[in-house]
Design a protein around this motif. Structure first.
Motif, PDB file in Angstrom:
ATOM      1  N   LEU A 135       0.901  -1.286  -0.043  1.00 11.67           N
ATOM      2  CA  LEU A 135      -0.156   0.079  -0.071  1.00 11.67           C
ATOM      3  C   LEU A 135       0.941   1.161  -0.132  1.00 11.67           C
ATOM      4  O   LEU A 135       0.433   2.389  -0.251  1.00 11.67           O
ATOM      5  N   LYS A 136       2.047   1.043   0.686  1.00  7.52           N
ATOM      6  CA  LYS A 136       2.984   2.246   0.255  1.00  7.52           C
ATOM      7  C   LYS A 136       3.280   2.763  -0.979  1.00  7.52           C
ATOM      8  O   LYS A 136       3.375   3.875  -1.349  1.00  7.52           O
ATOM      9  N   GLN A 137       3.271   1.708  -1.870  1.00  3.23           N
ATOM     10  CA  GLN A 137       3.568   1.864  -3.295  1.00  3.23           C
ATOM     11  C   GLN A 137       2.253   2.170  -4.182  1.00  3.23           C
ATOM     12  O   GLN A 137       2.480   3.120  -5.169  1.00  3.23           O
ATOM     13  N   ASP A 138       1.308   1.497  -3.662  1.00  2.00           N
ATOM     14  CA  ASP A 138       0.222   1.903  -4.297  1.00  2.00           C
ATOM     15  C   ASP A 138      -1.103   1.615  -3.196  1.00  2.00           C
ATOM     16  O   ASP A 138      -1.779   0.618  -3.096  1.00  2.00           O
ATOM     17  N   PRO A 139      -1.325   2.957  -2.885  1.00  2.00           N
ATOM     18  CA  PRO A 139      -2.542   3.136  -1.731  1.00  2.00           C
ATOM     19  C   PRO A 139      -3.877   2.596  -2.074  1.00  2.00           C
ATOM     20  O   PRO A 139      -4.476   2.210  -1.145  1.00  2.00           O
ATOM     21  N   SER A 140      -4.327   2.319  -3.540  1.00  2.00           N
ATOM     22  CA  SER A 140      -5.434   1.975  -3.774  1.00  2.00           C
ATOM     23  C   SER A 140      -5.551   0.454  -4.125  1.00  2.00           C
ATOM     24  O   SER A 140      -6.553  -0.173  -4.899  1.00  2.00           O
ATOM     25  N   TYR A 141      -4.563  -0.359  -3.738  1.00  2.00           N
ATOM     26  CA  TYR A 141      -4.388  -1.714  -4.294  1.00  2.00           C
ATOM     27  C   TYR A 141      -5.460  -2.453  -3.399  1.00  2.00           C
ATOM     28  O   TYR A 141      -5.031  -2.766  -2.366  1.00  2.00           O
ATOM     29  N   GLN A 142      -6.450  -2.673  -4.130  1.00  2.00           N
ATOM     30  CA  GLN A 142      -7.744  -3.369  -3.580  1.00  2.00           C
ATOM     31  C   GLN A 142      -7.061  -4.772  -2.836  1.00  2.00           C
ATOM     32  O   GLN A 142      -7.511  -4.925  -1.602  1.00  2.00           O
ATOM     33  N   LYS A 143      -6.415  -5.579  -3.419  1.00  2.00           N
ATOM     34  CA  LYS A 143      -6.203  -6.890  -2.646  1.00  2.00           C
ATOM     35  C   LYS A 143      -5.326  -6.726  -1.530  1.00  2.00           C
ATOM     36  O   LYS A 143      -5.709  -7.405  -0.489  1.00  2.00           O
ATOM     37  N   ALA A 144      -4.562  -5.879  -1.435  1.00  2.00           N
ATOM     38  CA  ALA A 144      -3.705  -5.591  -0.249  1.00  2.00           C
ATOM     39  C   ALA A 144      -4.516  -4.962   0.754  1.00  2.00           C
ATOM     40  O   ALA A 144      -4.439  -5.139   1.926  1.00  2.00           O
ATOM     41  N   ILE A 145      -5.536  -4.007   0.501  1.00  2.00           N
ATOM     42  CA  ILE A 145      -6.500  -3.578   1.531  1.00  2.00           C
ATOM     43  C   ILE A 145      -7.162  -4.691   2.201  1.00  2.00           C
ATOM     44  O   ILE A 145      -7.549  -4.677   3.384  1.00  2.00           O
ATOM     45  N   ARG A 146      -7.663  -5.318   1.140  1.00  2.00           N
ATOM     46  CA  ARG A 146      -8.718  -6.547   1.807  1.00  2.00           C
ATOM     47  C   ARG A 146      -8.069  -7.535   2.618  1.00  2.00           C
ATOM     48  O   ARG A 146      -8.194  -7.694   3.667  1.00  2.00           O
ATOM     49  N   ARG A 147      -6.742  -7.713   2.036  1.00  2.00           N
ATOM     50  CA  ARG A 147      -5.914  -8.869   2.904  1.00  2.00           C
ATOM     51  C   ARG A 147      -5.690  -8.094   4.292  1.00  2.00           C
ATOM     52  O   ARG A 147      -5.560  -9.033   5.236  1.00  2.00           O
ATOM     53  N   LYS A 148      -4.981  -7.032   4.351  1.00  2.00           N
ATOM     54  CA  LYS A 148      -4.642  -6.354   5.641  1.00  2.00           C
ATOM     55  C   LYS A 148      -6.137  -6.214   6.554  1.00  2.00           C
ATOM     56  O   LYS A 148      -5.916  -6.606   7.816  1.00  2.00           O
ATOM     57  N   GLY A 149      -7.180  -6.042   5.766  1.00  2.00           N
ATOM     58  CA  GLY A 149      -8.449  -5.790   6.742  1.00  2.00           C
ATOM     59  C   GLY A 149      -8.815  -7.080   7.131  1.00  2.00           C
ATOM     60  O   GLY A 149      -9.275  -7.208   8.536  1.00  2.00           O
TER      61      GLY A 149
END
Length: 150
Positions: free
Chosen positions: A99-113
């Motif tokens: 997310l530091k590289q791409d703040p809108s990266y959906q898979k990373a947001i979902r996995r973090k959540g």
């Protein structure tokens, strides 16, 4: 551009040949990681994604893929709460790097959540899921705009 030229090159008989474009070693490692992941060999997948990151640490997808493999590995340790939690913390770290590289990266947001939720950090998980809704909403608006223009 060179890869395109090579793909359009002609063989010695004058016939056009189509070669697969060359890929970077990092991308090759990611593909090996994907293959290991499909085989449910999560340790091997993590190894290949780590190699990809070491070769090119600027690709958010490599971090997100490794987070996914770690998340799947964590599922094998649900009875060992300490190990399970440590793995989930690794998932969050990789998602933050993506997310530091791409703040809108959906898979990373979902996995973090999901990792935060599993750790009992429900308020933080809700923040991620709300962020995911915002990103998804923006993407939906862009798609609608493109569709109207075509």
């Amino acid at each position: 551009l060179d890869a395109v030229r090579r793909a359009r090159a002609k063989d010695k008989d004058g016939m056009q040949r189509i070669d697969e474009p060359e890929i970077s070693e990092a991308e090759a490692q990611k593909r090996k990681g994907n293959e290991s992941f499909r085989k449910k060999d999560f340790d091997q997948a993590i190894k290949h994604y780590t190699n990809a990151i070491e070769l090119d640490g600027k690709v958010s997808g490599y971090f997100s893929n490794r987070a996914n493999a770690i998340m799947q590995k964590a599922q094998q340790f649900t009875s060992d709460k300490k190990h399970y939690k440590l793995l989930l913390h690794e998932v969050i770290i990789d998602c933050d790097r993506a997310l530091k590289q791409d703040p809108s990266y959906q898979k990373a947001i979902r996995r973090k959540g999901l990792a935060l939720y599993e750790l009992g950090q429900h308020k933080e998980a809700v923040v991620c899921f709300n962020q995911l809704k915002k990103v998804d909403s923006k993407i939906s608006k862009i798609k609608a705009s493109v569709t109207r223009k075509t």
